[in-house]
Each structure stands twice: as structure tokens, then as C-alpha cells.
Design an enzyme around this catalytic site. Structure first.
Site, PDB file in Angstrom:
ATOM      1  N   ASN A 105     -17.749   2.909  30.925  1.00 21.41           N
ATOM      2  CA  ASN A 105     -18.456   3.243  29.614  1.00 21.41           C
ATOM      3  C   ASN A 105     -18.356   2.236  28.243  1.00 21.41           C
ATOM      4  O   ASN A 105     -19.420   2.579  27.204  1.00 21.41           O
ATOM      5  CB  ASN A 105     -18.613   4.989  29.807  1.00 21.41           C
ATOM      6  CG  ASN A 105     -17.553   5.150  28.762  1.00 21.41           C
ATOM      7  OD1 ASN A 105     -16.713   4.603  28.919  1.00 21.41           O
ATOM      8  ND2 ASN A 105     -18.279   6.061  28.646  1.00 21.41           N
ATOM      9  N   GLU A 125      -8.370   8.465  13.629  1.00 18.41           N
ATOM     10  CA  GLU A 125      -8.929   7.791  14.742  1.00 18.41           C
ATOM     11  C   GLU A 125      -9.200   6.461  13.791  1.00 18.41           C
ATOM     12  O   GLU A 125      -7.759   5.082  14.306  1.00 18.41           O
ATOM     13  CB  GLU A 125      -9.617   7.801  15.601  1.00 18.41           C
ATOM     14  CG  GLU A 125      -9.269   8.338  16.296  1.00 18.41           C
ATOM     15  CD  GLU A 125     -11.297   8.426  17.684  1.00 18.41           C
ATOM     16  OE1 GLU A 125     -11.099   9.294  18.500  1.00 18.41           O
ATOM     17  OE2 GLU A 125     -11.926   7.792  17.123  1.00 18.41           O
ATOM     18  N   TYR A 141      -5.927   8.842  23.383  1.00 18.38           N
ATOM     19  CA  TYR A 141      -6.470   9.929  24.257  1.00 18.38           C
ATOM     20  C   TYR A 141      -4.994  10.957  23.704  1.00 18.38           C
ATOM     21  O   TYR A 141      -4.525  10.884  25.236  1.00 18.38           O
ATOM     22  CB  TYR A 141      -6.532   9.253  25.067  1.00 18.38           C
ATOM     23  CG  TYR A 141      -7.915   8.692  25.342  1.00 18.38           C
ATOM     24  CD1 TYR A 141      -9.428   8.835  24.354  1.00 18.38           C
ATOM     25  CD2 TYR A 141      -8.046   7.275  25.509  1.00 18.38           C
ATOM     26  CE1 TYR A 141     -10.231   8.278  24.770  1.00 18.38           C
ATOM     27  CE2 TYR A 141      -9.203   6.347  25.453  1.00 18.38           C
ATOM     28  CZ  TYR A 141     -10.418   7.283  24.964  1.00 18.38           C
ATOM     29  OH  TYR A 141     -11.462   6.401  24.615  1.00 18.38           O
ATOM     30  N   LYS A 177     -14.077  -1.038  24.833  1.00 19.46           N
ATOM     31  CA  LYS A 177     -12.507  -1.352  25.650  1.00 19.46           C
ATOM     32  C   LYS A 177     -12.911  -2.500  26.596  1.00 19.46           C
ATOM     33  O   LYS A 177     -14.207  -3.261  27.154  1.00 19.46           O
ATOM     34  CB  LYS A 177     -13.457   0.170  26.896  1.00 19.46           C
ATOM     35  CG  LYS A 177     -13.369   1.250  26.058  1.00 19.46           C
ATOM     36  CD  LYS A 177     -13.751   2.620  26.802  1.00 19.46           C
ATOM     37  CE  LYS A 177     -13.737   4.023  26.479  1.00 19.46           C
ATOM     38  NZ  LYS A 177     -14.249   5.328  27.267  1.00 19.46           N
ATOM     39  N   HIS A 224     -15.925   3.281  22.863  1.00 12.58           N
ATOM     40  CA  HIS A 224     -15.607   4.906  22.478  1.00 12.58           C
ATOM     41  C   HIS A 224     -16.553   4.610  20.870  1.00 12.58           C
ATOM     42  O   HIS A 224     -15.889   3.354  20.098  1.00 12.58           O
ATOM     43  CB  HIS A 224     -14.052   4.821  22.768  1.00 12.58           C
ATOM     44  CG  HIS A 224     -13.646   5.620  21.573  1.00 12.58           C
ATOM     45  ND1 HIS A 224     -13.509   6.625  21.790  1.00 12.58           N
ATOM     46  CD2 HIS A 224     -12.893   5.774  20.309  1.00 12.58           C
ATOM     47  CE1 HIS A 224     -13.359   8.010  20.860  1.00 12.58           C
ATOM     48  NE2 HIS A 224     -12.899   6.599  19.755  1.00 12.58           N
TER      49      HIS A 224
HETATM   50  P1  ADP Z   1     -16.770   9.831  24.772  1.00  6.13           P
HETATM   51  O1  ADP Z   1     -16.015   8.444  25.079  1.00  6.13           O
HETATM   52  O2  ADP Z   1     -17.838   9.795  24.976  1.00  6.13           O
HETATM   53  O3  ADP Z   1     -15.898  10.436  23.708  1.00  6.13           O
HETATM   54  P2  ADP Z   1     -14.930  12.265  26.101  1.00  6.13           P
HETATM   55  O4  ADP Z   1     -13.777  11.865  24.797  1.00  6.13           O
HETATM   56  O5  ADP Z   1     -15.141  13.111  26.772  1.00  6.13           O
HETATM   57  O6  ADP Z   1     -16.345  11.071  26.537  1.00  6.13           O
HETATM   58  O7  ADP Z   1     -13.980  11.525  27.091  1.00  6.13           O
HETATM   59  C1  ADP Z   1     -13.659  10.100  27.143  1.00  6.13           C
HETATM   60  C2  ADP Z   1     -12.991   8.985  27.532  1.00  6.13           C
HETATM   61  O8  ADP Z   1     -12.566   9.407  29.480  1.00  6.13           O
HETATM   62  C3  ADP Z   1     -14.644   8.830  28.530  1.00  6.13           C
HETATM   63  O9  ADP Z   1     -15.766   7.713  27.801  1.00  6.13           O
HETATM   64  C4  ADP Z   1     -15.012   7.825  29.795  1.00  6.13           C
HETATM   65  O10 ADP Z   1     -14.643   6.882  29.890  1.00  6.13           O
HETATM   66  C5  ADP Z   1     -13.984   8.725  30.106  1.00  6.13           C
HETATM   67  N1  ADP Z   1     -14.073  10.408  31.612  1.00  6.13           N
HETATM   68  C6  ADP Z   1     -14.553  11.151  30.793  1.00  6.13           C
HETATM   69  N2  ADP Z   1     -14.426  12.426  31.550  1.00  6.13           N
HETATM   70  C7  ADP Z   1     -15.043  11.471  33.282  1.00  6.13           C
HETATM   71  C8  ADP Z   1     -15.066  12.175  34.422  1.00  6.13           C
HETATM   72  N3  ADP Z   1     -15.301  13.268  34.147  1.00  6.13           N
HETATM   73  N4  ADP Z   1     -14.708  11.148  35.165  1.00  6.13           N
HETATM   74  C9  ADP Z   1     -13.749  10.152  34.686  1.00  6.13           C
HETATM   75  N5  ADP Z   1     -14.113   9.478  34.080  1.00  6.13           N
HETATM   76  C10 ADP Z   1     -14.068  10.808  32.361  1.00  6.13           C
END
Ligand code: ADP
Length: 165
Positions: free
Chosen positions: A127, A141, A50, A10, A130
Site C-alpha cells: 500500500n 518512530e 513493526y 515503502k 507507512h
Molecule cells: P497502517 O499501515 O495503515 O498503519 P497497520 O499498522 O494496521 O496499518 O498495518 C501495517 C501494514 O501491514 C499495512 O500498511 C499493510 O501493509 C500490512 N497489513 C495489515 N493488515 C494486513 C492483512 N490483513 N493482510 C496483509 N497485509 C496487511
């Protein structure tokens, strides 16, 4: 089973200069990169990645902030192949919430913020990467991000030297 999965570094990962580090983690694990490129996506494309599903799981606000985050700068997209690659890549990636991600994982080693902190600032949690959540998501995807011509079939050195043809 040999699987393919999608990984995105990202914009925060790219801006922090972690592209090489992230790729190294997957190469060290023995996984094979079969497609790789840097792209800047717009909100329309980001909304295809997304989808509304994320709003159902995490809330509308999280999706909105996520669309801002993923379009903030260039993204490095890659397709990774290996035995049970979807799950293995998720393990190397670490927990979604950096504060819970274990040291040794990408998110655990390079981030520490909590959902609570990010939500208070009305921003997405940053984080670094993805990684597709499951095999079905990975298939969708990969099709969204890569054309067939952008994916390569080749043998890694260990496949030739250690396992034969
Ligand atoms: P992952 O990326 O681990 O598959 P998700 O698909 O649930 O997780 O969420 C997508 C992305 O949305 C996360 O990687 C993170 O960057 C962001 N995210 C998810 N939940 C939150 C939250 N409660 N607050 C802020 N950012 C969030």
C-alpha cells in the site's frame, strides 16, 4: 497544534517510481518536510519498527510478511511537520486496505488489492506508504529512523510571505 510524524515510502512505492508523486501530495497539502533520506533496512531494524504490537493487532503471519515486504528494497523515510500533522498525513494516505481507500488519497489512487487477496497469496498488502498512527507512535518512530542532526528547522515560503514571522 504543530506536530511531527513519520512517513515511509515503502519498497513498492520506490520501485513503482512514486517517490516524487507521494512527496508532492504532502507538499501540495502545505505540510513541511523536515527530514528526508533513502535507506535499505535489515530484518532486525524492521522488527523495531513493526513491533510485536502489529502481531497482536493483525496476527503473526501479517507481521512476518510485513517484515519481508519492508526489507525488499530501499525505503524513503521522511519526517513531516504541520498543524495536526499526524492526522492530516493519515487522511492524505488513505485507508490501510487499498480496496477501501478513497480516490484522492495516495493509497486510493495507486492501489486496489484487498486483505483477502493478499492473505491468500501469503504476502503483505502493498500500500505504498507507512504513516504513524498516532502522536505517541510518531514520536517513537521519528527517534528510531532519524537522529536530531538529520532534522531541519526552517520557514516555508508561505510562513514568511503570508503569515509573517
Ligand atoms: P497502517 O499501515 O495503515 O498503519 P497497520 O499498522 O494496521 O496499518 O498495518 C501495517 C501494514 O501491514 C499495512 O500498511 C499493510 O501493509 C500490512 N497489513 C495489515 N493488515 C494486513 C492483512 N490483513 N493482510 C496483509 N497485509 C496487511
Amino acid at each position: 497544534m504543530i506536530q511531527r510524524t513519520l512517513v515511509l515510502i515503502k519498497p513498492d512505492g520506490v520501485m513503482r517510481g512514486l517517490v516524487g508523486e507521494v512527496i508532492k501530495r504532502f507538499e501540495d497539502k502545505g505540510l513541511k518536510i523536515i527530514g528526508l533520506k533513502m535507506v535499505c533496512i535489515d530484518k532486525e531494524f524492521a522488527a523495531k519498527h513493526y513491533t510485536k504490537d502489529i502481531a497482536k493487532r493483525r496476527g503473526e503471519n501479517v507481521r512476518k510478511n510485513l517484515l519481508d515486504y519492508i526489507t525488499e528494497g530501499p525505503v524513503v523515510a521522511m519526517v513531516i511537520e504541520g498543524v495536526d500533522a499526524v492526522n492530516v498525513v493519515r487522511i492524505v494516505t488513505g485507508d490501510t486496505e487499498p480496496s477501501k481507500a478513497m480516490p484522492g488519497t495516495i493509497r486510493g489512487d495507486f492501489t486496489h488489492h484487498s486483505f483477502h487477496y493478499a492473505d491468500g497469496k501469503e504476502m503483505s498488502i502493498k500500500n505504498i506508504i507507512h504513516a504513524s498512527a498516532n502522536a505517541e507512535e510518531a514520536e517513537k518512530e521519528i527517534l528510531l529512523w532519524f537522529s536530531i542532526e538529520e532534522l531541519y528547522s526552517y520557514k516555508k515560503a508561505d510562513e514568511i510571505f503570508h503569515y509573517g514571522k
